[in-house]
Design an enzyme around this catalytic site. Structure first.
Site, mmCIF file in Angstrom:
data_model
loop_
_atom_site.group_PDB
_atom_site.id
_atom_site.type_symbol
_atom_site.label_atom_id
_atom_site.label_comp_id
_atom_site.label_asym_id
_atom_site.label_seq_id
_atom_site.Cartn_x
_atom_site.Cartn_y
_atom_site.Cartn_z
ATOM 1 C CD1 TRP A 19 -4.050 -6.888 2.794
ATOM 2 C CD2 TRP A 19 -5.977 -5.768 2.783
ATOM 3 N NE1 TRP A 19 -4.524 -6.877 4.073
ATOM 4 C CE2 TRP A 19 -5.704 -6.181 4.099
ATOM 5 C CE3 TRP A 19 -7.152 -5.053 2.539
ATOM 6 C CZ2 TRP A 19 -6.557 -5.912 5.159
ATOM 7 C CZ3 TRP A 19 -7.990 -4.776 3.595
ATOM 8 C CH2 TRP A 19 -7.687 -5.201 4.881
ATOM 9 C CB THR A 77 1.777 3.117 5.484
ATOM 10 O OG1 THR A 77 3.198 3.038 5.628
ATOM 11 C CG2 THR A 77 1.177 1.723 5.561
ATOM 12 N NE ARG A 136 -27.150 22.470 14.600
ATOM 13 C CZ ARG A 136 -27.898 21.391 14.631
ATOM 14 N NH1 ARG A 136 -28.817 21.186 13.697
ATOM 15 N NH2 ARG A 136 -27.742 20.521 15.585
ATOM 16 C CD GLU A 173 -2.369 3.410 -5.259
ATOM 17 O OE1 GLU A 173 -1.505 4.155 -5.738
ATOM 18 O OE2 GLU A 173 -3.466 3.199 -5.819
ATOM 19 C CG LEU A 185 3.594 -5.319 -4.633
ATOM 20 C CD1 LEU A 185 4.625 -6.057 -5.484
ATOM 21 C CD2 LEU A 185 3.956 -3.830 -4.591
ATOM 22 C CB THR A 186 -0.227 -6.431 -0.690
ATOM 23 O OG1 THR A 186 0.004 -5.058 -1.019
ATOM 24 C CG2 THR A 186 -0.123 -6.620 0.817
ATOM 25 C CD GLU A 187 3.516 -12.454 -2.396
ATOM 26 O OE1 GLU A 187 4.178 -13.145 -1.595
ATOM 27 O OE2 GLU A 187 3.712 -12.448 -3.634
ATOM 28 N N GLY A 234 -21.476 18.395 15.047
ATOM 29 C CA GLY A 234 -21.993 17.950 16.343
ATOM 30 C C GLY A 234 -22.673 16.599 16.196
ATOM 31 C CB ALA A 282 5.682 -9.039 0.918
HETATM 32 C C1 LIG Z 1 -8.398 -1.081 1.295
HETATM 33 C C2 LIG Z 1 -7.065 -1.531 0.827
HETATM 34 C C3 LIG Z 1 -6.861 -1.773 -0.515
HETATM 35 C C4 LIG Z 1 -5.630 -2.241 -0.966
HETATM 36 N N1 LIG Z 1 -5.469 -2.505 -2.309
HETATM 37 C C5 LIG Z 1 -4.297 -3.078 -2.738
HETATM 38 C C6 LIG Z 1 -4.153 -3.467 -4.096
HETATM 39 O O1 LIG Z 1 -5.033 -3.250 -4.936
HETATM 40 N N2 LIG Z 1 -3.018 -4.104 -4.458
HETATM 41 C C7 LIG Z 1 -2.010 -4.354 -3.557
HETATM 42 O O2 LIG Z 1 -1.010 -4.932 -3.946
HETATM 43 N N3 LIG Z 1 -2.116 -3.950 -2.264
HETATM 44 C C8 LIG Z 1 -3.229 -3.345 -1.828
HETATM 45 N N4 LIG Z 1 -3.364 -2.950 -0.509
HETATM 46 C C9 LIG Z 1 -2.264 -3.218 0.423
HETATM 47 C C10 LIG Z 1 -1.558 -1.971 0.896
HETATM 48 O O3 LIG Z 1 -0.768 -1.436 -0.107
HETATM 49 C C11 LIG Z 1 -0.770 -2.362 2.142
HETATM 50 O O4 LIG Z 1 -1.720 -2.583 3.155
HETATM 51 C C12 LIG Z 1 0.223 -1.328 2.569
HETATM 52 O O5 LIG Z 1 1.270 -1.253 1.662
HETATM 53 C C13 LIG Z 1 0.780 -1.603 3.963
HETATM 54 O O6 LIG Z 1 1.168 -2.914 4.115
HETATM 55 P P1 LIG Z 1 0.683 -3.769 5.374
HETATM 56 O O7 LIG Z 1 -0.782 -3.605 5.473
HETATM 57 O O8 LIG Z 1 1.206 -5.122 5.224
HETATM 58 O O9 LIG Z 1 1.303 -3.054 6.616
HETATM 59 P P2 LIG Z 1 2.714 -3.407 7.290
HETATM 60 O O10 LIG Z 1 3.767 -3.406 6.276
HETATM 61 O O11 LIG Z 1 2.565 -4.610 8.124
HETATM 62 O O12 LIG Z 1 2.921 -2.132 8.220
HETATM 63 C C14 LIG Z 1 2.360 -2.026 9.539
HETATM 64 C C15 LIG Z 1 2.769 -0.683 10.117
HETATM 65 O O13 LIG Z 1 4.184 -0.599 10.215
HETATM 66 C C16 LIG Z 1 4.671 0.532 9.546
HETATM 67 N N5 LIG Z 1 5.959 0.211 8.929
HETATM 68 C C17 LIG Z 1 6.284 -0.879 8.219
HETATM 69 N N6 LIG Z 1 7.558 -0.797 7.803
HETATM 70 C C18 LIG Z 1 8.044 0.382 8.254
HETATM 71 C C19 LIG Z 1 9.280 1.055 8.152
HETATM 72 N N7 LIG Z 1 10.291 0.533 7.484
HETATM 73 N N8 LIG Z 1 9.423 2.248 8.732
HETATM 74 C C20 LIG Z 1 8.404 2.817 9.402
HETATM 75 N N9 LIG Z 1 7.190 2.228 9.532
HETATM 76 C C21 LIG Z 1 7.033 1.026 8.971
HETATM 77 C C22 LIG Z 1 3.625 0.833 8.507
HETATM 78 O O14 LIG Z 1 3.676 2.195 8.124
HETATM 79 C C23 LIG Z 1 2.352 0.496 9.229
HETATM 80 O O15 LIG Z 1 2.007 1.568 10.058
HETATM 81 C C24 LIG Z 1 -4.573 -2.448 -0.050
HETATM 82 C C25 LIG Z 1 -4.772 -2.158 1.303
HETATM 83 C C26 LIG Z 1 -5.999 -1.702 1.745
HETATM 84 C C27 LIG Z 1 -6.189 -1.407 3.195
#
Ligand SMILES: Cc1cc2nc3c(=O)[nH]c(=O)nc-3n(C[C@H](O)[C@H](O)[C@H](O)COP(=O)(O)OP(=O)(O)OC[C@H]3O[C@@H](n4cnc5c(N)ncnc54)[C@H](O)[C@@H]3O)c2cc1C
Lengths: 277, 428
Positions: free
Chosen positions: B184, B409, B297, B407, B153-155, B383, B158
């Protein structure tokens, strides 16, 4: 008697695996009052060594298209033990219930088991573990063979069926010997014989939802309960003598109780008294 | 009938008497069935004997995918938990899946991630929204453990705002042509089947304009790009996926055209529950180690467990485990009911959908933050020994923090929860 026993197909070979249960001490508990291991608390599980007769029977199933029937005597957790064996791939379970055989009465149990085997539609081999609940549990295998007047194969491995008999490897003293015997056999299986297969998730599901366990009591089996009770009292008495002898070997543990308990538990598991370590 | 309470007849059930615990709320009585207990026990024993020793971390490059461990787990049936038996799965629902995820999470977070990307978000939605052909052709090998799944899903533009994805899907006769980039994607370079969300009609927005496709690894125009070099869960592979005129047969559309965003959100709901189960497993593993260490310990001539400050840490973690255990399995039961309705093609009440989303968000936040807290406490307790490689705690520290990010944040989960509350959703 019209045996209600099993659904097994009399045209296909049938092998029996006999199993037993022990307390599951994965979560060891110590009675704070006495400092002793609390044996009443834990669930009972299939004795780790009893995965061996099940595995041996399943290998016959794989090689000779046999049906595998698991049999247990009704102590606490027996059903769970049978389900675990079913989840490894056994086909059906039989739970034998008898008030007189609740305790470690090897002779009474052997009689009950032998009597049941005699009433199966057919039976080509019976697999029994050694060194399970009682150190002399293998004597149950010997007793069953004697009662049925069948061959006894001690320490059997790679056992296969052929022409109404069995062949494979048996252990005589310290030696492994290839054997071939006509007619059905009781095979005792040592703890280190095979690496037992793990129950798969499919197996666990099928064991509970697709496999049946029949419960039979003495009336179903037309067995005289008083006769079994007399045997039970004989073996109880002998058991007490063994315990007294063991007491001479008392060992004192000086570590903190929880450390000592773990050491003791591990030893008991090693000697086949407990599971879960 | 002077002095005697009159039985109340419930208009809905037609039954007299007070409501049963079942009617008041199934969660009040959650207990494992004997089948579930055996599943948990045998999975634990299997993982301890056959898998734990295979878990190693390679600190160089982008980590090494634990192929041998995954293969063993697939053969064991661990990769098909919620899928019905008739499509090759174990048929043990979300609760069975969570029980297994908990045990896997106790052993290694990378393995839990591989399992979660495959099961919760990769395979389950294809079963839920797919037709018989999808279930036989795609779900069966995934559930039987002969193929691996993933979810994309992630781009680059997005993440949290997943509705803004840009990957395009254009219809060309009997095929769809995909163009764009996903990042990701867990299991992305290993998967045989990847569930990909793409924009099929940019005029309609996410709801109506996004469609779900299954891309198979050898489709022309599909390529794996770079692999992430992450701080934690390094053995789980995270890939960039590139679609350049990637041709997907129309038979690989999952659900209806334009309903891909619902497919994705539904997948993420269940995924969050199992992710929470994995975090719960990590908490239990840590508590076991902390108890063991604090007993052994000795400082100032006595075990450090004699200090109240140490005892409080243990008690606090035990409380968190107790709480999470209940909410995770209560929610898993709810997801089971929800998924059952979808899979059988029944209408799903809006209120149930919202309740599932809210509760899955809650357990994801609760359990992932408990695991993050637990690993910090464990490091403090151990420790200097804790920062050594040998105890695996420093690896856990790098692993656990990531559960709070993927999945969705935890900030986004809090938005899901609060938006539902403000809209009038229940909060019990
Ligand atoms: C190890 C790993 C595995 C992953 N696997 C997959 C996968 O299999 N398939 C897939 O599609 N994706 C995957 N992801 C992507 C993951 O779902 C995204 O990283 C996540 O949804 C956050 O998106 P972003 O990293 O672009 O953060 P951003 O959207 O850029 O967010 C940055 C910060 O801003 C905060 N933020 C953003 N918008 C808001 C808001 N409206 N209100 C408050 N805070 C906000 C976020 O909480 C975060 O702290 C993976 C990520 C990781 C790290």
């Amino acid at each position: 008697m019209s045996p209600p026993l099993v659904k097994a197909d009399a045209r296909r070979p049938l092998v029996v695996a006999i199993i037993n249960q022990v307390p599951d001490l994965t979560y060891l508990r110590i009675d704070p009052g006495t400092g002793e291991i609390d044996l009443d608390e834990p669930d009972r599980v299939l004795h780790p060594n009893d995965r061996q007769p099940v595995e041996s029977a399943l290998r016959v199933k794989d090689a000779d298209d046999a049906q595998v029937l698991v049999m247990a005597v009704d102590r606490q957790g027996a059903e769970e033990g049978i389900r675990e064996a079913l989840s490894m791939g056994a086909d059906e379970g039989l739970l034998l219930s008898s008030g007189a055989t609740r305790h470690s009465d090897a002779l009474a149990r052997a009689n009950l088991l032998a009597h049941t085997v005699r009433h199966l539609p057919r039976c080509d081999a019976v697999f029994v573990g050694t060194e399970t609940m009682e150190p002399d549990w293998s004597t149950v295998g010997g007793a069953i063979a004697a009662i049925l007047d069948w061959n006894l194969v001690p320490g059997g491995r790679e056992v296969r069926l052929k022409d109404g008999g069995t062949h494979g490897v048996a252990m005589y003293g310290a030696a492994f010997v290839r054997y071939k015997a006509a007619g059905p056999a009781v095979v005792t299986v040592r703890p280190d014989t095979h690496k037992p297969r793990w129950p798969t998730t499919w197996g666990v599901r099928d064991a509970y939802r697709d496999r049946t366990i029949q419960a039979l009591n003495l009336t179903d089996l037309e067995i005289d309960g008083r006769m079994l009770a007399r045997m039970a009292s004989l073996t109880e008495t002998r058991g007490q003598r063994v315990v007294r002898e063991r007491k001479k070997e008392t060992e004192t543990f000086t570590d903190p109780p929880e450390v000592s308990a773990r050491v003791i538990g591990k030893r008991l598991a090693r000697d086949g008294y407990l599971g879960g370590f | 009938m002077e002095g005697q309470a009159r039985p109340v007849v419930d208009a809905r059930t037609g039954r007299a008497g007070p409501p049963t615990a079942e009617e008041l709320g199934h969660g009040m009585r959650f207990r494992l069935t004997p089948e579930q207990r055996l599943l948990k026990k045998t999975t634990r024993e299997f993982l301890e004997s056959e898998v734990r020793h295979l878990v190693k971390e390679d600190k160089h490059g982008h980590g090494v995918f634990p192929e041998a461990a995954v293969k063993k787990m697939q053969e064991q049936g661990i990769f098909g938990m919620p899928i019905p038996r008739k499509y090759g799965g174990a048929g043990m629902g979300e609760v069975g899946y969570c029980l297994v995820a908990e045990e896997v999470g106790a052993v290694d977070s990378s393995l839990a991630t591989i399992l979660g990307a495959h099961t919760g978000i990769g395979m389950a939605p294809i079963w839920l929204f797919g037709n018989e052909d999808h279930r036989e052709r795609i779900v069966r090998p995934l559930a039987e453990g002969t193929a691996l799944g993933a979810f994309a899903l992630t781009e680059p533009t997005a993440g949290s705002d997943a509705a803004r994805i840009k990957t395009r899907a254009d219809r060309d006769g009997d095929e769809w042509v995909l163009n764009g980039r996903k990042i990701w994607c867990s299991n992305g370079d290993r998967a045989d089947y990847i569930l990909v969300m793409a924009v099929s009609d940019p005029t309609l927005g996410a709801h109506g304009g996004v469609t779900a496709f299954v891309v198979e690894k050898d489709f022309p125009g599909f390529q794996v790009g770079s692999i992430e070099d992450k701080m934690g869960i390094r053995s789980s592979s995270t890939a960039e996926l590139v679609f350049q005129d990637c041709r997907v047969p129309k038979e690989n559309v999952i659900g209806k055209v334009g309903e891909g965003f619902i497919v994705a959100l539904t997948a993420l709901d269940g995924g969050r529950a199992s992710l929470a189960a994995g975090a719960l497993g990590a908490c239990k593993e840590l508590l076991g180690r902390m108890i063991d260490f604090s007993r052994k310990r000795r400082r100032a001539g006595r075990p450090i467990a004699d200090n109240q400050a140490v005892q409080w840490k243990l008690a606090e973690l035990a409380i968190k485990i107790f709480q999470n255990q209940h909410i995770v399995y209560d929610t898993a039961q709810l997801v089971d009911r929800y998924y059952h309705l979808i899979a059988e093609g029944h209408p799903v009440p809006r209120a149930l959908r919202d309740e599932v989303s809210r509760k899955c968000a809650m357990v994801k936040v609760s359990a992932s933050e408990a695991a993050g807290w637990a690993i910090e406490q464990a490091l403090e307790l151990f420790g200097a020994a804790g920062v050594r490689d040998a105890w695996d705690l420093e690896r856990g520290f790098r692993d656990e923090i990531i559960i709070e990010i993927f999945e969705g944040t935890n900030e986004i989960q809090r938005l899901i929860i609060s938006r539902d509350l403000i809209k009038g959703g229940n909060f019990w």
